[in-house]
Each structure stands twice: as structure tokens, then as C-alpha cells.
Write a protein that holds these residues in place. Structure first.
Motif, short mmCIF file in Angstrom:
data_model
loop_
_atom_site.label_atom_id
_atom_site.label_comp_id
_atom_site.label_asym_id
_atom_site.label_seq_id
_atom_site.Cartn_x
_atom_site.Cartn_y
_atom_site.Cartn_z
N HIS A 82 79.15 -32.55 -18.05
CA HIS A 82 78.65 -32.02 -19.14
C HIS A 82 77.60 -30.90 -19.17
CE1 HIS A 82 80.88 -35.17 -21.77
NE2 HIS A 82 81.72 -34.23 -21.12
N THR A 83 77.81 -29.40 -19.50
CA THR A 83 76.67 -28.99 -19.46
C THR A 83 76.73 -27.90 -18.04
OG1 THR A 83 74.54 -30.23 -17.99
CG2 THR A 83 74.90 -30.47 -20.82
N GLY A 84 77.46 -28.63 -17.42
CA GLY A 84 77.86 -27.67 -15.46
C GLY A 84 77.66 -28.48 -14.60
N GLY A 85 77.40 -29.92 -14.72
CA GLY A 85 76.52 -30.35 -14.15
C GLY A 85 76.19 -30.08 -12.61
N GLY A 86 75.09 -29.15 -12.96
CA GLY A 86 74.21 -29.26 -11.94
C GLY A 86 72.95 -30.10 -12.25
N VAL A 87 72.67 -31.11 -13.06
CA VAL A 87 71.93 -31.60 -13.03
C VAL A 87 71.85 -33.44 -12.21
CG1 VAL A 87 72.51 -32.98 -15.06
CG2 VAL A 87 69.81 -33.37 -14.28
N GLY A 88 73.10 -33.14 -11.94
CA GLY A 88 73.85 -33.66 -11.23
C GLY A 88 74.37 -33.77 -9.45
N GLU A 89 73.75 -32.59 -9.19
CA GLU A 89 73.57 -32.44 -7.88
C GLU A 89 71.82 -32.32 -7.42
OE1 GLU A 89 75.90 -32.17 -6.26
OE2 GLU A 89 76.94 -31.67 -8.22
N ILE A 90 71.08 -32.24 -9.05
CA ILE A 90 69.86 -32.83 -8.30
C ILE A 90 69.91 -33.87 -7.80
CG2 ILE A 90 67.46 -33.51 -9.53
CD1 ILE A 90 67.95 -30.53 -11.18
N TRP A 91 69.66 -35.35 -8.26
CA TRP A 91 69.43 -36.53 -8.24
C TRP A 91 70.92 -37.11 -7.38
CZ3 TRP A 91 65.44 -38.12 -9.86
CH2 TRP A 91 64.90 -37.41 -10.47
N ARG A 92 71.66 -36.87 -7.57
CA ARG A 92 73.03 -36.80 -6.57
C ARG A 92 71.56 -36.33 -5.10
NH1 ARG A 92 77.39 -33.89 -7.50
NH2 ARG A 92 78.29 -35.73 -9.17
N GLY A 93 72.06 -35.20 -4.46
CA GLY A 93 71.21 -35.37 -3.27
C GLY A 93 69.66 -36.05 -2.84
N ALA A 94 69.06 -35.86 -3.81
CA ALA A 94 67.92 -37.40 -4.02
C ALA A 94 68.06 -38.32 -3.33
CB ALA A 94 67.12 -36.86 -5.42
N TYR A 114 71.88 -22.98 -15.11
CA TYR A 114 71.53 -24.26 -13.77
C TYR A 114 70.71 -23.03 -12.42
CZ TYR A 114 72.78 -28.21 -15.66
OH TYR A 114 73.31 -29.44 -16.13
N ASP A 115 71.29 -21.60 -12.66
CA ASP A 115 70.04 -20.87 -10.86
C ASP A 115 69.56 -20.26 -11.77
OD1 ASP A 115 70.76 -19.81 -9.36
OD2 ASP A 115 72.00 -18.25 -9.91
N LYS A 116 68.07 -21.24 -11.80
CA LYS A 116 66.98 -20.55 -12.03
C LYS A 116 66.35 -21.56 -11.82
CE LYS A 116 67.90 -19.64 -17.55
NZ LYS A 116 67.50 -19.83 -18.50
N GLU A 117 65.17 -21.35 -11.04
CA GLU A 117 63.95 -22.16 -10.17
C GLU A 117 63.41 -22.99 -10.65
OE1 GLU A 117 63.63 -19.08 -11.60
OE2 GLU A 117 63.04 -17.84 -9.38
N LEU A 118 63.58 -23.34 -12.33
CA LEU A 118 62.96 -24.76 -12.90
C LEU A 118 64.31 -25.72 -12.74
CD1 LEU A 118 62.22 -26.44 -15.73
CD2 LEU A 118 64.09 -24.91 -16.32
N TRP A 119 65.57 -25.32 -12.52
CA TRP A 119 66.08 -26.26 -12.17
C TRP A 119 66.55 -26.49 -10.28
CZ3 TRP A 119 68.39 -29.86 -15.74
CH2 TRP A 119 67.68 -29.64 -17.07
N GLY A 120 66.49 -25.39 -9.74
CA GLY A 120 66.46 -25.77 -8.15
C GLY A 120 65.74 -26.31 -7.46
N THR A 121 63.70 -25.88 -8.07
CA THR A 121 63.17 -27.16 -7.60
C THR A 121 63.41 -28.21 -7.49
OG1 THR A 121 61.33 -25.55 -8.29
CG2 THR A 121 60.44 -27.67 -8.10
N GLY A 122 63.68 -28.73 -8.60
CA GLY A 122 64.43 -30.30 -8.36
C GLY A 122 65.44 -30.58 -7.33
N MET A 123 66.58 -30.13 -7.27
CA MET A 123 67.10 -30.37 -6.23
C MET A 123 66.85 -30.43 -4.60
SD MET A 123 70.57 -28.09 -5.53
CE MET A 123 70.52 -26.60 -5.01
N VAL A 124 65.44 -29.33 -4.76
CA VAL A 124 64.78 -29.19 -3.01
C VAL A 124 64.41 -31.15 -2.55
CG1 VAL A 124 65.27 -27.00 -2.88
CG2 VAL A 124 63.80 -28.35 -3.54
N LEU A 125 64.52 -31.97 -3.99
CA LEU A 125 63.87 -33.56 -3.61
C LEU A 125 64.47 -33.54 -2.39
CD1 LEU A 125 63.38 -35.26 -7.09
CD2 LEU A 125 62.35 -34.45 -5.53
N PHE A 126 66.28 -33.09 -1.85
CA PHE A 126 66.95 -33.68 -0.93
C PHE A 126 66.03 -33.80 -0.10
CE2 PHE A 126 68.67 -28.81 -1.40
CZ PHE A 126 68.96 -29.03 -0.08
N TYR A 127 66.20 -32.28 0.27
CA TYR A 127 65.10 -31.88 1.52
C TYR A 127 63.77 -33.00 1.56
CZ TYR A 127 66.68 -26.88 2.81
OH TYR A 127 67.87 -26.69 3.15
#
Length: 375
Positions: A109-121, A164-177
């Protein structure tokens, strides 16, 4: 949200409360303890639900289970037992689920991008304990992370659409690094002079038997070994390839039995769905007889039905199965999660079969834990 909670936000609020307590901030005790219990219950039993509901049984969770790993990490850093606590175990079983759920890229739901943030982290939390899985996850996601990086070095979440293709969300996704660097308390950084321990409940929910659901090793009783699990690859052992294998009508009993003893709850759920579909009922009996609560719970799922599957017909439920189920609900040391699932399975039976056990069922109906009283 139905059930008054929105756990996609609430799970992070619980993490904040635990971290604030470690910093000696004034935190309302009831809110802290009730929030801890609310989310602790989900670990190892499925996905964190959307609201105040029981665990969800699919692999699509919009990041709530990955986020739960950080809630449990904060609890482990707060309580004096630390890495020896039940919270550290709950952290690990929640984090490693990201390996299996990665088949569902940008799905939810919502497109799933938030899942990629916490899955990778959360997968980053497993770099030391499950190095092969972590490396496999990162190598197979490199393309996704690379094309999410923009020409100026910023990140979006590619494929997440306009949302989700915005810095606001992308910054969260790079927690995986950064998570594997252990620079934060909830990612493994050492205590500072400001950190204070606070005694959390040794077990905020369930019985000692419930702790089996946090084990990373497979259940004994099949040919599946810890070495096999540690060597899994995404192409063959992510949730989608496993699902396709299990749903093949020609799948062998051995393969079904192996996956029914898998440490991941979602994989076990897929397996019992296949056992039910292929009518391999003798395997259900094997699971119900197991000494491990995880296997017994898997056996019950095959009976009452899981995500989008119907309950088994009463004609397939044998007297031996019913005896095993009623033994579960009468055993005071049984896992609460097994008890709930056993009661769900007994719903398949007619009133005459259930009648001798009414007193025990009423006991659970009067229980102060709604996961059981609602069973």
C-alpha cells in the motif's frame, strides 16, 4: 485505521520511547510498557499488523517488520541483559525476515517505497550474524540502489512513483549503507556516558515456550540444517521462488517437511498452505506432534487456513489431530501463540467435539490478553 492503531507509525514511536528512556528522559511508564508489549508480540509470528490486530501472514508489510527490528534493538540496548535478552533475539528474527521479503520490491500500500527503507536498514543489522545473507541481499540489490542515486549524489526511490522518487524518502533508504557501521545505539554503537540501563520485563508476553519463535535455527525433525539456511540465496530461497517450488503439485513430501521446519514464519506459512492444497495431511500430523512450538503452530495453520485460504473441512480432521489440539489448549506451559492457533483450528470441529473442553476454552476467553480471549 481499524483497531485504532497505525503501526507503520506506532512502531517507530515505541522505538523513540525506549531510546528516550535510555537517555533518562521522563517517559510515561504505562505508555512505555504497553507499547513494548504491543510490538514485542509480533516478532517471529508474522508481520506487524496494520492496526491493533494479530500478525499478518503475507510477506508484504510496508516496512513495519523491518522497523520492529529497531524497536527490539532499542529494547535490547536499554535493558541490562543486553545481547543476552529476549529482545536481542526478537530483533534478529525480525531483521532477517527482510531477506525473504525482498522478493516484493516496491510492493505494498502507498507504492511500497517505505518498505524498501526499513527492509534494507534492518538487513544491515545482520551483517555480522548472517554475513552470507547480508552480502547476498546487498549484491542483489546493488542495481536498485545504484539507479536510485541521482546525478547530484542525492537519492530517490526509483520505481516508487511520484510519491517516493524524492530526496525525502531516498535519504531514509540509504540507511542500508550506514546501519552496519554501528554508529547509533539502535544499530549497535556502544554505550555512552549518558546511557542508562532500565530493567524491562524478562518476557513481556507469553510463556517460556514462546521464545522458540525467535530462534534463527531450523526446527529439528527434518533434513534442513543451520548450514543449509545460512547458505540460502535470493534467487532460490527468497519468498517468491520458494512459493513456486512449494505450490508445484509434484513437490515431494521431503521438501515440504524441510520447509515446514524453516526458521522463518512466513516460509512455514507458505509450506502449510501447500500441504493443505496438496492434501498431504500426514505431514500435518507430524507437525502437530513436534516438540518445537514453531512446528506445532505450523500444523495448526494448515488446519484453520491462513492468508486467503479456507479452513480445512472437518472430514479431514482426525481424532488424533483433535486430541493433539486439545492437549495444546490444556497445557499450562504451552506457548500462547500455539494456544491461540490451536483454538482457531478447533473452530473447524462441531459443537459435540468441542463440548468436553468448554471449561478450558472459557478460561482463555476470560484471559486478559486479547490475542487469546479473541480466539
Amino acid at each position: 485505521m481499524g483497531g485504532a492503531h497505525i503501526n507503520g507509525c506506532g512502531v517507530h514511536a515505541a522505538t523513540f520511547l525506549l531510546l528516550a528512556k535510555e537517555c533518562c528522559a521522563k517517559v510515561d511508564e504505562f505508555t512505555l510498557q504497553s507499547s513494548l508489549k504491543q510490538f514485542y508480540r509480533f516478532a517471529g509470528r508474522g508481520n506487524v499488523a496494520y492496526g491493533d490486530q494479530l500478525p499478518e501472514k503475507s510477506f508484504v508489510d510496508n516496512g513495519k517488520t523491518g522497523a520492529l527490528a529497531f524497536t527490539m534493538a532499542a529494547a535490547a540496548s536499554l535493558t541490562p541483559e543486553g545481547e543476552k535478552s529476549i529482545y536481542a533475539k526478537a530483533r534478529d528474527i525480525s531483521a532477517v525476515k527482510s531477506f525473504y521479503s525482498t522478493s516484493w520490491l516496491n510492493h505494498g500500500h502507498t507504492g511500497g517505497g517505505v518498505g524498501e527503507i526499513w527492509r534494507g536498514a534492518s538487513m544491515g543489522l545482520m551483517m555480522d550474524k548472517k554475513p552470507t545473507k547480508h552480502r547476498e541481499f546487498m549484491d542483489n540489490r546493488q542495481w536498485f540502489y545504484d539507479i536510485s542515486r541521482r546525478f547530484d549524489g542525492s537519492f530517490g526511490i526509483v520505481g516508487g512513483g511520484h510519491r517516493y522518487d524524492k530526496e525525502l524518502w531516498g535519504t531514509g533508504m540509504v540507511l542500508f549503507y550506514t546501519v552496519p557501521r554501528k554508529t547509533l545505539r539502535m544499530t549497535g554503537a556502544p554505550k555512552t556516558k549518558y546511557s542508562k540501563h532500565y530493567q524491562l520485563p524478562k518476557r513481556p508476553w507469553g510463556t517460556a515456550a514462546d521464545e522458540a519463535f525467535y530462534k534463527l535455527d531450523p526446527i529439528s525433525g527434518s533434513a534442513l540444517t543451520s548450514k543449509d539456511v545460512d547458505a540460502e540465496k535470493l534467487a532460490t530461497h527468497g519468498s517468491w521462488p520458494v512459493y513456486r517450488l512449494l505450490m508445484d503439485p509434484k513437490v515431494s513430501d521431503k521438501v515440504l517437511l524441510d520447509y515446514a521446519h524453516h526458521p522463518d514464519h512466513g516460509i512455514r506459512r507458505y509450506t502449510v498452505d501447500a500441504i493443505y492444497k496438496h492434501k498431504r495431511d500426514k505431514l500435518i500430523l507430524t507437525l502437530l506432534k513436534s516438540k518445537d512450538p514453531r512446528a506445532r503452530q505450523a500444523g495448526t495453520m494448515a488446519i484453520y487456513g491462513t492468508f486467503k485460504s479456507k479452513p480445512m473441512g472437518a472430514d479431514r480432521l482426525t481424532g488424533e489431530m483433535i486430541k493433539l489440539l486439545t492437549d495444546m489448549i490444556t497445557d499450562p506451559d504451552e506457548s500462547w501463540w500455539v494456544v491461540y492457533n490451536a483454538m482457531m483450528s478447533l473452530n473447524v470441529c462441531d459443537a459435540k467435539t468441542i463440548e468436553p473442553h468448554v471449561d478450558r476454552l472459557v478460561y482463555w476467553l476470560e484471559h486478559d490478553e486479547w490475542w487469546l480471549s479473541g480466539g
